[in-house]
Design an enzyme around this catalytic site. Structure first.
Site, PDB file in Angstrom:
ATOM      1  N   LEU A 107      35.490  21.323  33.313  1.00 32.39           N
ATOM      2  CA  LEU A 107      35.662  21.975  31.868  1.00 32.39           C
ATOM      3  C   LEU A 107      34.312  22.314  31.088  1.00 32.39           C
ATOM      4  CD1 LEU A 107      38.600  20.200  30.346  1.00 32.39           C
ATOM      5  CD2 LEU A 107      38.607  22.255  31.668  1.00 32.39           C
ATOM      6  N   GLY A 154      25.822  14.620  32.064  1.00 30.31           N
ATOM      7  CA  GLY A 154      27.175  14.119  32.669  1.00 30.31           C
ATOM      8  C   GLY A 154      28.052  15.568  32.758  1.00 30.31           C
ATOM      9  N   ASP A 214      24.484  12.211  16.155  1.00 30.17           N
ATOM     10  CA  ASP A 214      24.350  13.482  16.562  1.00 30.17           C
ATOM     11  C   ASP A 214      25.452  14.455  16.344  1.00 30.17           C
ATOM     12  OD1 ASP A 214      22.714  15.397  18.075  1.00 30.17           O
ATOM     13  OD2 ASP A 214      23.793  15.138  19.866  1.00 30.17           O
TER      14      ASP A 214
END
Length: 367
Positions: free
Chosen positions: A128, A134, A238
């Site tokens: 996706l 990653g 973040d």
């Protein structure tokens, strides 16, 4: 769905685009078949993202850490030509393992599972999304059976997500369901909101910016998510549009990706892990910052980007100067809240509760 579409039209004045029946059925069938998200992360996280991201857009090279020697002849990060381009990620702290005994949380001890255990429980679906550290896949769980395994220390990202996912959980933070470790990487099994997209792409589809009414609905949920993390002793570090998922049928927002996070502490941080355009001026000037103050700064940057269609700062000189150029038509209350969050003096920034009680936020609707 009809009610959600009406709500969307009422809030933003835009109409939800209707897709073809066959495409909708296909997407719904895929969601039913693969109801989980799998986030595959390397154990040895690189110091920065590659120069080109997964979407093929060029990304400036990040700066070295303050603790590393700097080559003065090497060029610094260049300013992005497209102001709506995804910002430059800098990760200046290695992703160390967090030991449960150091966190004082017995519940952080979890089972380390092998690849054979993972494959016996899940079927992997399509990819996706992909980032520098990653990738995210759709997945289907074969059964609900649990397998015993050895107890071990946790990767920091897993530990942080376990802390924020413990009951009572927060509906504005993506939940961790399980995790597995295999060699040089670990796999996070996450809930999968559907249908959804990240906030950056959501804004792009709306023309690059949103009106204040929709921005308010998004910000209330983001602040509640960050407050939940703070109350659990977690610093996300973040908070930005790319790390927020929007469920497009009901406008529910969820905070994701704790890969840059840390345990929240009262003392100062001397390493910065996050996105350069969101880093606070105190870090640029002195190399230290307080987690709570830096979080408020990032919320100000996020709100500015939502209503103005661009980030307020693109380089260190801009962050230090702190000059803001607002789009015409913004309300006085909206500009006031942004200015409060982006105070150069970190001690003058509001706390999360003050943001929620601000006049601009007071009329918001939490979904």
């Amino acid at each position: 769905m009809k009610q959600a579409a009406c709500l969307f039209e009422e809030i933003s004045g835009l109409r939800v685009r209707e897709s073809h029946t066959q495409e909708t059925e296909s997407e719904e069938e895929q969601q039913q078949a693969f109801p989980y998200l799998l986030r595959v992360r390397t154990n040895r996280t690189p110091n920065h993202l590659p120069v080109e991201n997964a979407r093929g857009r060029a990304r400036p090279k990040p700066k070295p850490s303050r603790s590393e020697p700097t080559n003065n002849d090497s060029p610094g990060p260049s300013r992005a030509k497209n102001p709506r381009m995804r910002p430059n990620m800098i990760k200046l702290k290695s992703r160390e393992r967090a030991k449960a005994k150091d966190m004082g949380e017995e519940s952080l001890l979890s089972r380390r599972r092998s690849r054979s255990s993972f494959e016996s429980l899940f079927t992997l679906g399509s990819m996706l999304g992909k980032g520098g550290c990653g990738a995210v896949y759709a997945a289907m769980r074969k059964s609900d059976g649990q397998q015993p395994g050895e107890r071990s220390a946790l990767p920091l990202e897993v530990a942080l997500m376990q802390i924020v996912s413990r009951p009572p959980s927060c509906c504005y933070v993506l939940g961790l369901l399980d995790w597995f470790e295999e060699g040089e990487r670990f796999i996070l099994v996450l809930e999968r909101p559907y249908p959804c997209m990240d906030l950056f792409d959501f804004i792009e589809e709306l023309g690059g910016r949103v009106d204040e009414c929709l921005a308010r609905i998004i910000m209330i949920q983001v602040v509640l998510a960050v407050r939940h993390c703070r109350d659990r002793g977690v610093l996300h570090r973040d908070v930005k549009a790319e790390n927020l998922l929007v469920q497009t049928d009901n406008l529910r927002v969820k905070l994701i990706d704790f890969g840059c996070g840390d345990l929240l502490r009262e003392s100062s941080y001397r390493d910065y892990s996050g996105t350069e355009e969101y880093c606070p001026p105190e870090w640029v000037l002195s190399g230290v910052y307080q987690g709570r103050h830096a979080t408020i700064w990032s919320l100000g940057v996020l709100l500015y980007g939502l209503v103005c269609g661009r980030l307020p700062f693109n380089k260190e000189a801009d962050i230090i100067a702190g000059r803001l150029r607002f789009k015409k038509g913004l309300t006085k209350e909206c500009k006031e809240l942004i200015n409060c969050c982006l105070q150069q003096d970190p001690t003058k920034r509001p706390v999360l509760e003050q943001i929620l009680l601000h006049d601009w936020m007071a009329d918001g609707l939490v979904i």
